[in-house]
Write a protein that holds these residues in place. Structure first.
Motif: not given
Length: 259
Positions: A8, A43, A65, A169-170, A205, A207-210
């Motif tokens: 990421d 990313t 993503n 991710w935020w 990574g 973030g949650q998207n990781d």
């Protein structure tokens, strides 16, 4: 033996709001490549806005993503939003009076701005382009829609869609991608393309998207600055990005030697 490493960007390779790698992170990537480990940037950023780090060449670019993935000039995987879902989401957001950003491999534009969307772009050091041709451009294949949004608004944003999901991710903004998208599916496509097993891959990574990416490889490493739920789903936790977590993990686990 590790043959490919997925990274990421924001909060993993670089501190949020910055543009450059730290000296130690740059050294880690350089040494990994010298050790014949393929480097994959993974990313949530759009393809036109991926960062370029001097002296570092990534073998694979996994963007949106996971909805658009390239190895050199070859497209390994692409997965735009379904037209019906894309149009429904844009209409939902217009009803919510929400500024909308859309992107594909050629452009990233918005139909306006608001405080959270502007901050979203600022975190990634991206330029916001407000386009009078937004509606026309939205008729192209779109890989990702971005907007301000909190968790309690996700259902309203996706109302009426069948094949879309939020990859956040935020906590103040969202990336909307195909339901069968995500970094995990893209990692699987990359491993299949190269003929690597899950055990031959590592991912970092925060973030949650990781999370799906960390679970799609043999060793999923959460950064020390990652949220609790990310650390819970990872195999191991390293130091934070501020503490050069990637470098020290690779050094301590003999993926690289001291430089």
């Amino acid at each position: 033996m590790i043959k490919i490493a997925f990274f990421d960007v924001d909060g993993t390779l670089i501190k949020l709001g910055t543009k450059e790698l730290s000296d130690k992170t740059e050294k880690a990537l350089t040494k990994l490549r010298q050790n014949n480990v393929l480097l994959c940037m993974a990313t949530g950023r759009s393809y036109p806005t991926i960062p370029h780090f001097q002296g570092i060449d990534f073998d694979v670019l996994l963007t949106f993503n996971g909805s658009y993935v390239k190895s050199g000039e070859k497209i390994i995987f692409k997965n735009p939003l379904h037209n019906e879902d894309k149009n429904q989401i844009i209409q939902n957001l217009k009803n919510m009076k929400r500024a909308i950003a859309i992107s594909n491999e050629n452009f990233i534009v918005t139909n306006g701005t608001d405080e959270d969307l502007a901050q979203y772009f600022a975190i990634g050091n991206e330029t916001m382009i407000i386009s009078d041709d937004f509606d026309k451009l939205s008729q192209n294949d779109i890989y990702q829609i971005m907007c301000a949004g909190r968790k309690e608004e996700y259902e309203k944003i996706l109302q009426g869609t069948k094949n879309a999901q939020v990859a956040a991710w935020w906590d103040k903004a969202v990336d909307i991608i195909p339901a069968n998208g995500g970094k995990g599916n893209a990692v699987n496509a990359v491993l299949k393309y190269y003929g690597f097993s899950k055990e031959e891959a590592i991912a970092f990574g925060d973030g949650q998207n990781d999370i799906e990416m960390l679970e799609a490889v043999g060793t999923g490493v959460a950064m020390g600055n990652a949220k609790y739920e990310v650390k819970e789903r990872a195999d191991v936790v390293c130091k934070s990005v501020e503490e050069d977590g990637v470098y020290y993990y690779c050094l301590e686990n003999k993926l690289i030697t001291e430089i």
